[in-house]
Design a protein around this motif. Structure first.
Motif, PDB file in Angstrom:
ATOM      1  N   LEU A   1      42.750  22.059  -2.062  1.00  0.00           N
ATOM      2  CA  LEU A   1      44.173  22.098  -1.748  1.00  0.00           C
ATOM      3  C   LEU A   1      44.897  23.268  -2.423  1.00  0.00           C
ATOM      4  CD1 LEU A   1      45.077  18.296  -1.965  1.00  0.00           C
ATOM      5  CD2 LEU A   1      44.600  19.664   0.073  1.00  0.00           C
ATOM      6  N   LEU A   2      44.210  23.968  -3.303  1.00  0.00           N
ATOM      7  CA  LEU A   2      44.816  25.116  -3.976  1.00  0.00           C
ATOM      8  C   LEU A   2      44.939  26.290  -3.011  1.00  0.00           C
ATOM      9  CD1 LEU A   2      42.864  25.108  -7.367  1.00  0.00           C
ATOM     10  CD2 LEU A   2      45.228  24.349  -6.975  1.00  0.00           C
ATOM     11  N   PRO A   3      45.907  27.173  -3.264  1.00  0.00           N
ATOM     12  CA  PRO A   3      46.005  28.381  -2.440  1.00  0.00           C
ATOM     13  C   PRO A   3      44.725  29.218  -2.587  1.00  0.00           C
ATOM     14  CG  PRO A   3      47.952  28.128  -3.829  1.00  0.00           C
ATOM     15  CD  PRO A   3      46.954  27.106  -4.275  1.00  0.00           C
ATOM     16  N   GLU A   4      44.374  29.922  -1.532  1.00  0.00           N
ATOM     17  CA  GLU A   4      43.182  30.759  -1.560  1.00  0.00           C
ATOM     18  C   GLU A   4      43.277  31.767  -2.708  1.00  0.00           C
ATOM     19  OE1 GLU A   4      40.883  33.918   1.327  1.00  0.00           O
ATOM     20  OE2 GLU A   4      41.978  32.254   2.241  1.00  0.00           O
ATOM     21  N   GLY A   5      42.221  31.875  -3.476  1.00  0.00           N
ATOM     22  CA  GLY A   5      42.168  32.826  -4.581  1.00  0.00           C
ATOM     23  C   GLY A   5      42.750  32.314  -5.886  1.00  0.00           C
ATOM     24  N   ALA A   6      43.309  31.098  -5.891  1.00  0.00           N
ATOM     25  CA  ALA A   6      43.883  30.541  -7.114  1.00  0.00           C
ATOM     26  C   ALA A   6      42.774  30.281  -8.126  1.00  0.00           C
ATOM     27  CB  ALA A   6      44.639  29.257  -6.813  1.00  0.00           C
ATOM     28  N   GLU A   7      43.099  30.514  -9.394  1.00  0.00           N
ATOM     29  CA  GLU A   7      42.107  30.317 -10.451  1.00  0.00           C
ATOM     30  C   GLU A   7      42.782  29.802 -11.709  1.00  0.00           C
ATOM     31  OE1 GLU A   7      41.796  34.893 -11.988  1.00  0.00           O
ATOM     32  OE2 GLU A   7      40.520  34.297 -10.321  1.00  0.00           O
ATOM     33  N   GLU A   8      41.953  29.470 -12.694  1.00  0.00           N
ATOM     34  CA  GLU A   8      42.452  28.930 -13.959  1.00  0.00           C
ATOM     35  C   GLU A   8      43.513  29.849 -14.554  1.00  0.00           C
ATOM     36  OE1 GLU A   8      38.999  28.298 -16.409  1.00  0.00           O
ATOM     37  OE2 GLU A   8      38.157  26.861 -15.008  1.00  0.00           O
ATOM     38  N   GLY A   9      44.592  29.232 -15.023  1.00  0.00           N
ATOM     39  CA  GLY A   9      45.684  29.981 -15.634  1.00  0.00           C
ATOM     40  C   GLY A   9      46.780  30.387 -14.673  1.00  0.00           C
ATOM     41  N   ASP A  10      46.516  30.300 -13.370  1.00  0.00           N
ATOM     42  CA  ASP A  10      47.539  30.667 -12.383  1.00  0.00           C
ATOM     43  C   ASP A  10      48.677  29.648 -12.381  1.00  0.00           C
ATOM     44  OD1 ASP A  10      46.192  32.919 -11.585  1.00  0.00           O
ATOM     45  OD2 ASP A  10      45.469  32.081  -9.689  1.00  0.00           O
ATOM     46  N   VAL A  11      49.879  30.142 -12.162  1.00  0.00           N
ATOM     47  CA  VAL A  11      51.056  29.304 -12.005  1.00  0.00           C
ATOM     48  C   VAL A  11      51.300  29.169 -10.504  1.00  0.00           C
ATOM     49  CG1 VAL A  11      53.524  29.086 -12.479  1.00  0.00           C
ATOM     50  CG2 VAL A  11      52.013  30.123 -14.196  1.00  0.00           C
ATOM     51  N   ILE A  12      51.404  27.926 -10.049  1.00  0.00           N
ATOM     52  CA  ILE A  12      51.571  27.674  -8.619  1.00  0.00           C
ATOM     53  C   ILE A  12      52.754  26.731  -8.396  1.00  0.00           C
ATOM     54  CG2 ILE A  12      49.138  28.062  -8.061  1.00  0.00           C
ATOM     55  CD1 ILE A  12      48.759  25.027  -8.015  1.00  0.00           C
ATOM     56  N   ASP A  13      53.303  26.741  -7.201  1.00  0.00           N
ATOM     57  CA  ASP A  13      54.348  25.810  -6.805  1.00  0.00           C
ATOM     58  C   ASP A  13      53.731  24.724  -5.942  1.00  0.00           C
ATOM     59  OD1 ASP A  13      56.610  26.920  -8.019  1.00  0.00           O
ATOM     60  OD2 ASP A  13      56.879  28.345  -6.391  1.00  0.00           O
ATOM     61  N   LEU A  14      54.193  23.501  -6.126  1.00  0.00           N
ATOM     62  CA  LEU A  14      53.775  22.373  -5.309  1.00  0.00           C
ATOM     63  C   LEU A  14      55.020  21.808  -4.652  1.00  0.00           C
ATOM     64  CD1 LEU A  14      51.594  20.256  -4.454  1.00  0.00           C
ATOM     65  CD2 LEU A  14      52.306  18.944  -6.447  1.00  0.00           C
ATOM     66  N   SER A  15      54.964  21.649  -3.347  1.00  0.00           N
ATOM     67  CA  SER A  15      56.087  21.109  -2.601  1.00  0.00           C
ATOM     68  C   SER A  15      55.629  19.870  -1.853  1.00  0.00           C
ATOM     69  CB  SER A  15      56.605  22.162  -1.613  1.00  0.00           C
ATOM     70  OG  SER A  15      57.663  21.646  -0.861  1.00  0.00           O
TER      71      SER A  15
END
Length: 71
Positions: free
Chosen positions: A32-46
């Motif tokens: 469910l993570l955005p493509e290319g997301a990795e440890e330490g990344d800051v992401i938004d969840l809606s």
């Protein structure tokens, strides 16, 4: 609702994400993570409720229940 998360780690197909500044975490499927997301990344969840789709499902399930009650 929209919130900011930090990916703590990804292991065995699961992402452990931090959801507040006190270090609270939860796990979610890494798919469910955005493509290319990795440890330490800051992401938004809606998250939002799809009212029309919810209503259609409720109506369909009510019909199924009524059909089975007639038997």
């Amino acid at each position: 609702m929209k919130t900011t998360l930090v990916i703590d780690r990804i292991e065995d197909g699961w992402a452990v994400v931090e959801y507040n500044k006190k270090g609270k975490t939860f796990s979610m499927p890494a798919a469910l993570l955005p493509e290319g997301a990795e440890e330490g990344d800051v992401i938004d969840l809606s998250i939002s409720v799809k009212g029309d789709e919810t209503l259609r499902r409720r109506v369909r399930l009510q019909r199924i229940l009524e059909d089975n009650m007639d038997d």
